[in-house]
Each structure stands twice: as structure tokens, then as C-alpha cells.
Design a protein around this motif. Sequence first.
Motif, short mmCIF file in Angstrom:
data_model
loop_
_atom_site.label_atom_id
_atom_site.label_comp_id
_atom_site.label_asym_id
_atom_site.label_seq_id
_atom_site.Cartn_x
_atom_site.Cartn_y
_atom_site.Cartn_z
N SER A 114 29.49 42.52 41.47
CA SER A 114 29.30 41.20 40.88
C SER A 114 30.42 40.81 39.92
O SER A 114 30.43 39.72 39.40
N ARG A 115 31.33 41.73 39.69
CA ARG A 115 32.51 41.37 38.90
C ARG A 115 33.55 40.74 39.82
O ARG A 115 33.65 41.08 40.99
N GLU A 116 34.32 39.79 39.26
CA GLU A 116 35.40 39.23 40.05
C GLU A 116 36.69 39.90 39.63
O GLU A 116 37.52 39.34 38.92
N ALA A 117 36.83 41.14 40.06
CA ALA A 117 37.93 41.99 39.59
C ALA A 117 39.12 41.91 40.54
O ALA A 117 39.05 41.31 41.60
N LYS A 118 40.21 42.53 40.11
CA LYS A 118 41.42 42.57 40.96
C LYS A 118 41.43 43.83 41.82
O LYS A 118 42.05 43.87 42.87
N LEU A 119 40.77 44.85 41.30
CA LEU A 119 40.75 46.11 42.05
C LEU A 119 39.36 46.72 41.95
O LEU A 119 38.84 46.91 40.85
N ALA A 137 41.97 43.91 45.71
CA ALA A 137 42.02 45.03 46.64
C ALA A 137 40.79 45.89 46.45
O ALA A 137 40.21 45.92 45.37
N VAL A 138 40.40 46.57 47.53
CA VAL A 138 39.24 47.46 47.47
C VAL A 138 39.66 48.83 47.96
O VAL A 138 40.32 48.95 48.99
N VAL A 139 39.32 49.85 47.18
CA VAL A 139 39.56 51.23 47.61
C VAL A 139 38.20 51.91 47.73
O VAL A 139 37.44 51.95 46.77
N ALA A 167 40.75 44.61 34.72
CA ALA A 167 41.04 44.23 36.11
C ALA A 167 40.36 45.12 37.13
O ALA A 167 40.30 44.79 38.30
N VAL A 168 39.86 46.27 36.67
CA VAL A 168 39.32 47.26 37.61
C VAL A 168 37.80 47.34 37.53
O VAL A 168 37.24 47.49 36.45
#
Lengths: 233, 127
Positions: free
Chosen positions: A144-149, A180-182, A76-77
Motif C-alpha cells: 500500500s506504499r507508493e515506493a520506488k523500490l 522496481a520490485v525485487v 523510497a524502499v
Amino acid sequence: MNDIIMECSGLWKNYGGMQALRNVSCRIQSGRIYGLLGPNGSGKTTLIKLANGLLTPSAGKILINGEEVGINSRKAVSYLPDCVALPDWMRIYELIKFYDDFYEDFNAKKAYQMLESLNLFSGQRFKTLSKGNKEKVQLILVMSREAKLYLLDEPMGGVDPATRDYILNTIITNYSPDAAVVISTHLISDVENILDEVLFINRGEIVLSDTVDNIRSDNGKSVDALFREVFRC
Amino acid sequence: MKWSFDHDRPIYTQIIEQMKLFIASGEYRAGEKLPAVREMAQEAGVNPNTMQRAFSELENAGLVFANRTSGRFITEDINMVEKLKEELASEAVRSFLDSMKRIGYDKAKTIELIEKSIEERGDDKDE
């Protein structure tokens, strides 16, 4: 409405006798962009490395999507390290293939589109690229990943201002309500217009966590100006 | 369209101000369809949530309305746009008068200067 994607509670990290993180608790929600801001050596990278499992906490807990850091959380990350960490003998298209094999959520088409708009040639060997172009390729792979974080550790350190704008634009364009993006960075004035919230971290502790709009209306100054005031040397 | 933001005030309030100006000046015409929030956020270089927040407030003020299926539009109420124009104009005059006062110009001197400046410019006669 917003899900909690990452939750830290009472997180400690010691390196020998040195306390890098001290009792950090925070929540990262989906659909929001966070700035992790603090002076050098304040614990930003340590926090990010704990979140993706490169380090293990000395005490406390960190949950991604409600689960402890592990195989599922890594799926997910999407993590951009603060240094270049790719096999440098590969050509760019090989790196894309590499990521495509590794991550189910990787979108190779998107990667090629970004390469093209940044005028990078996919046949070039990674090690022959300039420092800034290496950073660009690494960021393209991560975004380019469709990640969650997305955990971006200093995503713009070595790139020129025009590319910085492109990167920020990429982050806005990729914005999805369930991710979300950190962003950890020193270039506060560059990023503050795209942030929802900021976390100020100092000597391993979170000293302020608020929205950019609140900070501006409460203090009558930019996050950048507040940072300079809080962390004056 | 060019957006520009000060660094010391919340961005969403600045978006609202600039949108009002765009509506009053006719850059966005009454009834015109607006681009998607994400597109506008990208154009302005701001967070999509911030753009969304500004639009919610413009909707509450009635200057913008959302149609569930076809997107967001500028109000079709011409009177409202006229009123907005008047509001912005009086605000501009108020802040101008405040500055003049700070400089130390009284009413007569201010008016004199305005008339002189308008004459010198000449080219904006029709407006």
C-alpha cells in the motif's frame, strides 16, 4: 529510459568467518520486476537486508537512488521481511494507522480495499490471525506504499495458492514504470510469468542474471527447470 | 478468454501466438478496441512489460494498430485476417502431417483416416 534504483558494487558481507556475500555487483532498474532466486543460505535475505539498512556491508557499496542507505533511502524502499515483524497486540486498523503515520507515501484507502478483497476484518487483533493471514496483512501494508523500490523477502511462503495468485496480481496491478520490485522466493514456477529478470545467487555470489525470455529461449526450459538443474543437490 | 502458457518458451512469443488465434477465430473482431496493456497483463497473469513487448511485435506485423489518443485496435484489414487464418490453418495441417509421419502413416492411410473421422463426427458438417 529506465533509472537505476539500486546499485551494488563489490559488495561483501561476513558474519564472523562466514562469507555471506562475496563481491556482489548488480543493478536494479525502475519499471522492472526481479526475481532473486537461490537455494537456502545463499545470501538472498542478507542482500535484501543490506539494501534497507538492517545490515551494513563489510566491504563495497550499495546505493539506492544514487544515495547511500539512510533516511532518504528508507523513504523510497518498501520492505517485506521474511518473518512477521509487527506489534502483534495492535488491531489491523491500528496497524494501518501506524503505517500511515510512519510513511508519507502510504495509501490507507488502498490498504482497506485489499483487506476487503482478501476478506480480512480490520477490527481483528494481529496476534489472533493465522500464519497465512498475518503474512497477508503484512504484505498489504507493504504494497500500500507508493515506493520506488519494493523488496519482498519470501512474500508467499505461507499462503494458499489462490492468495498467491492474488498477491501476484497485486504486484502486477501496482506495477509502475518508476518503481522496481525485487522478489526473493523459492516458488519459482509461481512467479516466473510476472518477472522481467532473474538473479541466481549461490554461496553469496551472483551466478546468473538475465531476462526470463532470454533464459527460456537460450535453454529451451523454464527458469524453474534451470534452477533445479543449476542447483541440483 | 483463457490464456495458457508453456513453461519452456518465452512468454511474449506465446502471447503473440494466442493473440493471432484470437484474431483469426474472431474472438477479437477486426477493428475492435483492445483493453489496456496493464489490464490484459493482469488477465493473463504476466508482466506488463512482456505484454507490451508482444503488442509491439503484433503492431510491427500490422495485426494491431495503436491510435495515440484512443488506444489499441485490431486491424481493420479483413484480407489480413483471412490471410492470418490461412497461415494458422496450414501450420496446423503441417504439424499434423508431421505427427502422422512419425506415427508411420502414409498419405493414403492418413487421408482415409481423416475422411473416416470427419464422417464419425458428423456434427461439424456446416463448417
